[in-house]
Design a protein around this motif. Structure first.
Motif, PDB file in Angstrom:
ATOM      1  N   PHE A 165       0.858  -1.125  -0.024  1.00 57.86           N
ATOM      2  CA  PHE A 165       0.166   0.134  -0.076  1.00 57.86           C
ATOM      3  C   PHE A 165       0.897   1.316   0.126  1.00 57.86           C
ATOM      4  O   PHE A 165       0.647   2.328  -0.777  1.00 57.86           O
ATOM      5  CB  PHE A 165      -0.874  -0.076   1.105  1.00 57.86           C
ATOM      6  CG  PHE A 165      -1.901   1.507   1.391  1.00 57.86           C
ATOM      7  CD1 PHE A 165      -2.959   1.444   0.548  1.00 57.86           C
ATOM      8  CD2 PHE A 165      -1.443   2.092   2.153  1.00 57.86           C
ATOM      9  CE1 PHE A 165      -3.760   2.628   0.629  1.00 57.86           C
ATOM     10  CE2 PHE A 165      -2.118   3.431   2.279  1.00 57.86           C
ATOM     11  CZ  PHE A 165      -3.149   3.556   1.481  1.00 57.86           C
ATOM     12  N   CYS A 166       1.884   1.140   0.894  1.00 60.09           N
ATOM     13  CA  CYS A 166       2.619   2.155   0.980  1.00 60.09           C
ATOM     14  C   CYS A 166       3.523   2.708  -0.360  1.00 60.09           C
ATOM     15  O   CYS A 166       3.693   3.766  -0.842  1.00 60.09           O
ATOM     16  CB  CYS A 166       3.742   2.194   1.905  1.00 60.09           C
ATOM     17  SG  CYS A 166       3.005   2.209   3.897  1.00 60.09           S
ATOM     18  N   LEU A 218       2.553   1.829  -3.356  1.00 59.78           N
ATOM     19  CA  LEU A 218       1.493   2.290  -4.304  1.00 59.78           C
ATOM     20  C   LEU A 218       1.056   3.666  -4.253  1.00 59.78           C
ATOM     21  O   LEU A 218       0.642   4.452  -5.145  1.00 59.78           O
ATOM     22  CB  LEU A 218       0.242   1.433  -4.415  1.00 59.78           C
ATOM     23  CG  LEU A 218       0.353   0.099  -4.920  1.00 59.78           C
ATOM     24  CD1 LEU A 218      -0.745  -0.743  -4.466  1.00 59.78           C
ATOM     25  CD2 LEU A 218       0.933   0.077  -6.391  1.00 59.78           C
ATOM     26  N   LYS A 219       1.215   4.033  -3.049  1.00 55.77           N
ATOM     27  CA  LYS A 219       0.841   5.751  -2.615  1.00 55.77           C
ATOM     28  C   LYS A 219       2.106   6.462  -2.403  1.00 55.77           C
ATOM     29  O   LYS A 219       2.086   7.663  -2.103  1.00 55.77           O
ATOM     30  CB  LYS A 219       0.216   5.673  -1.105  1.00 55.77           C
ATOM     31  CG  LYS A 219      -1.287   4.836  -1.412  1.00 55.77           C
ATOM     32  CD  LYS A 219      -2.214   5.744  -2.154  1.00 55.77           C
ATOM     33  CE  LYS A 219      -3.610   4.939  -2.202  1.00 55.77           C
ATOM     34  NZ  LYS A 219      -4.274   5.682  -3.268  1.00 55.77           N
ATOM     35  N   ASN A 220       3.317   5.990  -3.059  1.00 58.56           N
ATOM     36  CA  ASN A 220       4.601   6.721  -3.008  1.00 58.56           C
ATOM     37  C   ASN A 220       5.095   7.155  -1.872  1.00 58.56           C
ATOM     38  O   ASN A 220       5.717   8.123  -1.699  1.00 58.56           O
ATOM     39  CB  ASN A 220       4.394   8.093  -4.124  1.00 58.56           C
ATOM     40  CG  ASN A 220       4.098   7.665  -5.396  1.00 58.56           C
ATOM     41  OD1 ASN A 220       4.890   6.744  -5.870  1.00 58.56           O
ATOM     42  ND2 ASN A 220       3.375   8.211  -6.084  1.00 58.56           N
ATOM     43  N   ALA A 221       4.832   6.260  -0.583  1.00 62.94           N
ATOM     44  CA  ALA A 221       5.274   6.724   0.677  1.00 62.94           C
ATOM     45  C   ALA A 221       6.565   5.397   0.957  1.00 62.94           C
ATOM     46  O   ALA A 221       6.297   4.566   1.622  1.00 62.94           O
ATOM     47  CB  ALA A 221       4.135   6.492   1.750  1.00 62.94           C
ATOM     48  N   ASN A 281      11.824   4.380  -7.874  1.00 71.28           N
ATOM     49  CA  ASN A 281      12.072   5.619  -6.798  1.00 71.28           C
ATOM     50  C   ASN A 281      13.643   6.100  -7.054  1.00 71.28           C
ATOM     51  O   ASN A 281      13.395   7.348  -6.841  1.00 71.28           O
ATOM     52  CB  ASN A 281      11.435   4.985  -5.461  1.00 71.28           C
ATOM     53  CG  ASN A 281      11.653   6.183  -4.476  1.00 71.28           C
ATOM     54  OD1 ASN A 281      12.447   6.384  -3.866  1.00 71.28           O
ATOM     55  ND2 ASN A 281      10.366   7.094  -4.372  1.00 71.28           N
ATOM     56  N   ASN A 314       9.879  -1.173  -7.928  1.00 70.35           N
ATOM     57  CA  ASN A 314       9.263   0.151  -7.179  1.00 70.35           C
ATOM     58  C   ASN A 314      10.612   0.778  -6.473  1.00 70.35           C
ATOM     59  O   ASN A 314      10.636   2.114  -6.903  1.00 70.35           O
ATOM     60  CB  ASN A 314       8.094  -0.066  -6.273  1.00 70.35           C
ATOM     61  CG  ASN A 314       6.894  -0.165  -7.061  1.00 70.35           C
ATOM     62  OD1 ASN A 314       6.316   0.973  -7.491  1.00 70.35           O
ATOM     63  ND2 ASN A 314       6.345  -1.346  -7.028  1.00 70.35           N
TER      64      ASN A 314
END
Length: 88
Positions: free
Chosen positions: A2-3, A5-8, A46, A42
């Protein structure tokens, strides 16, 4: 997931570093899983995107990537030519 996917990204990176240091998590044990591949792609994307930001060091990101995955991070042409990292 989830993190990511939310760029966290800082949250899962902290969790991964903690698991590697505190519990001796072996990334090769998860190497063939879809979750491993998802995290790998990911984190790669990033770190690659951060190279354009002031004060960021691609060498530092490469060291962090190696510490997590125990393999070198793809940079420059290798990154751009990778079908895994740049799928259509």
């Amino acid at each position: 997931m989830f993190c990511l996917l939310k760029n966290a990204i800082q949250v899962p990176l902290d969790m991964i570093f903690s698991a590697r240091r505190d519990f001796q998590l072996n990334p090769k044990a998860l190497h063939e899983t879809r979750l491993y591949k998802f995290i790998d792609v990911n984190v790669h994307k990033n770190f690659y995107s951060l190279k354009w930001q002031p004060g960021q060091s691609s060498e530092s990101h490469s060291r962090c990537y190696y510490e997590i995955f125990e393999k070198p991070m793809k940079v420059l042409n290798d990154f751009m030519e990778s079908t895994e990292l740049n799928s259509l």
